[in-house]
Design a protein around this motif. Sequence first.
Motif, PDB file in Angstrom:
ATOM      1  N   ILE A  57       0.846  -1.190   0.000  1.00 11.23           N
ATOM      2  CA  ILE A  57       0.000   0.000   0.000  1.00 11.23           C
ATOM      3  C   ILE A  57       0.884   1.243   0.000  1.00 11.23           C
ATOM      4  O   ILE A  57       1.865   1.318   0.738  1.00 11.23           O
ATOM      5  CB  ILE A  57      -0.927   0.028   1.229  1.00 11.23           C
ATOM      6  CG1 ILE A  57      -1.961  -1.097   1.134  1.00 11.23           C
ATOM      7  CG2 ILE A  57      -1.624   1.384   1.352  1.00 11.23           C
ATOM      8  CD1 ILE A  57      -2.887  -1.186   2.335  1.00 11.23           C
ATOM      9  N   HIS A  58       0.541   2.191  -0.856  1.00  7.75           N
ATOM     10  CA  HIS A  58       1.196   3.497  -0.770  1.00  7.75           C
ATOM     11  C   HIS A  58       0.136   4.569  -0.776  1.00  7.75           C
ATOM     12  O   HIS A  58      -0.976   4.384  -1.268  1.00  7.75           O
ATOM     13  CB  HIS A  58       2.221   3.688  -1.890  1.00  7.75           C
ATOM     14  CG  HIS A  58       1.672   3.763  -3.286  1.00  7.75           C
ATOM     15  ND1 HIS A  58       1.759   4.897  -4.058  1.00  7.75           N
ATOM     16  CD2 HIS A  58       1.034   2.845  -4.048  1.00  7.75           C
ATOM     17  CE1 HIS A  58       1.210   4.675  -5.248  1.00  7.75           C
ATOM     18  NE2 HIS A  58       0.771   3.445  -5.267  1.00  7.75           N
ATOM     19  N   CYS A  59       0.486   5.699  -0.184  1.00 14.57           N
ATOM     20  CA  CYS A  59      -0.467   6.781   0.039  1.00 14.57           C
ATOM     21  C   CYS A  59      -0.057   8.033  -0.730  1.00 14.57           C
ATOM     22  O   CYS A  59       1.068   8.136  -1.229  1.00 14.57           O
ATOM     23  CB  CYS A  59      -0.557   7.089   1.534  1.00 14.57           C
ATOM     24  SG  CYS A  59      -0.874   5.641   2.571  1.00 14.57           S
ATOM     25  N   SER A 106      -0.607   8.438  -7.375  1.00 13.37           N
ATOM     26  CA  SER A 106      -0.625   6.988  -7.605  1.00 13.37           C
ATOM     27  C   SER A 106       0.539   6.498  -8.465  1.00 13.37           C
ATOM     28  O   SER A 106       0.756   5.290  -8.588  1.00 13.37           O
ATOM     29  CB  SER A 106      -1.939   6.592  -8.288  1.00 13.37           C
ATOM     30  OG  SER A 106      -2.042   7.201  -9.570  1.00 13.37           O
ATOM     31  N   LYS A 107       1.311   7.415  -9.019  1.00  9.09           N
ATOM     32  CA  LYS A 107       2.341   7.034  -9.990  1.00  9.09           C
ATOM     33  C   LYS A 107       3.562   6.368  -9.365  1.00  9.09           C
ATOM     34  O   LYS A 107       4.268   5.616 -10.039  1.00  9.09           O
ATOM     35  CB  LYS A 107       2.782   8.264 -10.789  1.00  9.09           C
ATOM     36  CG  LYS A 107       1.680   8.853 -11.650  1.00  9.09           C
ATOM     37  CD  LYS A 107       2.166  10.085 -12.394  1.00  9.09           C
ATOM     38  CE  LYS A 107       1.056  10.697 -13.240  1.00  9.09           C
ATOM     39  NZ  LYS A 107       1.525  11.930 -13.946  1.00  9.09           N
ATOM     40  N   LEU A 108       3.830   6.655  -8.099  1.00 12.20           N
ATOM     41  CA  LEU A 108       5.041   6.115  -7.477  1.00 12.20           C
ATOM     42  C   LEU A 108       4.858   5.936  -5.982  1.00 12.20           C
ATOM     43  O   LEU A 108       4.333   6.813  -5.302  1.00 12.20           O
ATOM     44  CB  LEU A 108       6.228   7.056  -7.735  1.00 12.20           C
ATOM     45  CG  LEU A 108       7.583   6.613  -7.182  1.00 12.20           C
ATOM     46  CD1 LEU A 108       8.037   5.312  -7.836  1.00 12.20           C
ATOM     47  CD2 LEU A 108       8.631   7.707  -7.406  1.00 12.20           C
ATOM     48  N   LEU A 129      10.089  -1.500  -5.422  1.00  6.08           N
ATOM     49  CA  LEU A 129       8.943  -2.050  -4.701  1.00  6.08           C
ATOM     50  C   LEU A 129       7.646  -1.837  -5.481  1.00  6.08           C
ATOM     51  O   LEU A 129       6.797  -2.732  -5.556  1.00  6.08           O
ATOM     52  CB  LEU A 129       8.835  -1.417  -3.318  1.00  6.08           C
ATOM     53  CG  LEU A 129       9.899  -1.821  -2.304  1.00  6.08           C
ATOM     54  CD1 LEU A 129       9.825  -0.919  -1.073  1.00  6.08           C
ATOM     55  CD2 LEU A 129       9.741  -3.282  -1.897  1.00  6.08           C
ATOM     56  N   HIS A 130       7.498  -0.656  -6.053  1.00  6.94           N
ATOM     57  CA  HIS A 130       6.294  -0.340  -6.831  1.00  6.94           C
ATOM     58  C   HIS A 130       6.111  -1.342  -7.963  1.00  6.94           C
ATOM     59  O   HIS A 130       5.018  -1.899  -8.153  1.00  6.94           O
ATOM     60  CB  HIS A 130       6.413   1.080  -7.388  1.00  6.94           C
ATOM     61  CG  HIS A 130       5.162   1.598  -8.020  1.00  6.94           C
ATOM     62  ND1 HIS A 130       4.445   2.641  -7.496  1.00  6.94           N
ATOM     63  CD2 HIS A 130       4.488   1.217  -9.140  1.00  6.94           C
ATOM     64  CE1 HIS A 130       3.387   2.881  -8.247  1.00  6.94           C
ATOM     65  NE2 HIS A 130       3.404   2.032  -9.259  1.00  6.94           N
ATOM     66  N   TYR A 190      -3.161   1.857  -4.115  1.00  9.75           N
ATOM     67  CA  TYR A 190      -2.954   3.260  -3.793  1.00  9.75           C
ATOM     68  C   TYR A 190      -4.086   3.755  -2.913  1.00  9.75           C
ATOM     69  O   TYR A 190      -5.261   3.654  -3.278  1.00  9.75           O
ATOM     70  CB  TYR A 190      -2.892   4.083  -5.077  1.00  9.75           C
ATOM     71  CG  TYR A 190      -2.851   5.582  -4.852  1.00  9.75           C
ATOM     72  CD1 TYR A 190      -1.789   6.171  -4.171  1.00  9.75           C
ATOM     73  CD2 TYR A 190      -3.859   6.406  -5.346  1.00  9.75           C
ATOM     74  CE1 TYR A 190      -1.736   7.543  -3.971  1.00  9.75           C
ATOM     75  CE2 TYR A 190      -3.821   7.780  -5.158  1.00  9.75           C
ATOM     76  CZ  TYR A 190      -2.757   8.341  -4.471  1.00  9.75           C
ATOM     77  OH  TYR A 190      -2.712   9.703  -4.279  1.00  9.75           O
ATOM     78  N   CYS A 191      -3.742   4.262  -1.734  1.00 10.65           N
ATOM     79  CA  CYS A 191      -4.733   4.821  -0.818  1.00 10.65           C
ATOM     80  C   CYS A 191      -4.643   6.345  -0.867  1.00 10.65           C
ATOM     81  O   CYS A 191      -3.920   6.970  -0.074  1.00 10.65           O
ATOM     82  CB  CYS A 191      -4.502   4.317   0.606  1.00 10.65           C
ATOM     83  SG  CYS A 191      -5.018   2.610   0.877  1.00 10.65           S
TER      84      CYS A 191
END
Length: 250
Positions: free
Chosen positions: A122-124, A131-133, A164-165, A176-177
């Motif tokens: 999960i990335h924020c 949301s791109k990276l 990681l992405h 993507y949060c």
Amino acid sequence: MKIAILVPSRERMNRRLTMLTSILTSVKDINNVTVYFGVDEDDPTRDMIKRVATAIPCVRIVDIKNDGKFIGLGKMWNICVDASTEEIISMIGDDMVFLTQGWDEILINEFIDTPKDQIKGIHCDDGYHGSKLAVNFFCHRRYAEVVGRFMREEFRINWIDQWLHQVFNSVGRLKYCGNILIEHRHWVLGKDKRDGVADRMAVADGNKISDRLWYDLVQERIKDVKTLAEYLNVKPDWSVVDTAGGDINA
């Protein structure tokens, strides 16, 4: 389920305290979170941040034996992972600020809703890339167990987030949060001034070692994708992975 906020950090007391204050004032339950600062053994602000850790129960100091050198962010994050015990591990910089109320509960609920294999990244929102990276990143520590480590230690500074992405995205396990804002106040973005720590890291990455490694390690990137895909029993989407110069059939 709890979250380990893993932060390699040297000297930057103002940034550490800004980030820490943002966490303390935005979590729904501080017991959900432990903040691990990875601190060099020769950091001149070491005693100060240790006093902070003594005063604030959710803060831990992880000793980084660096022999007077910058050993690289990849290694430092892995040392922090080894020192932590929480199920959810993270990639957070000391120049990041948590600005969404209750982000801890949101993240934990996301990980509760995870397949039994426990693989989910999960990335924020970082206030720039969106949301791109995955500039910030959270995953279950099971990922590190499957591939053998959390970070590629060869990278001194850049490209760890991109790695990681792409790996998680290739197996359809990256989310993507955008409802959580963890602002990245990087000097490159004009949100802070470049400091001596940034200069020190740039010198250690002389001749842009990390940039070259992105291409030199392409086969290792392919290997990580294959390892994770095999564990999940899925076919990877190679279209989202930079495989230039590599061989996915090797």
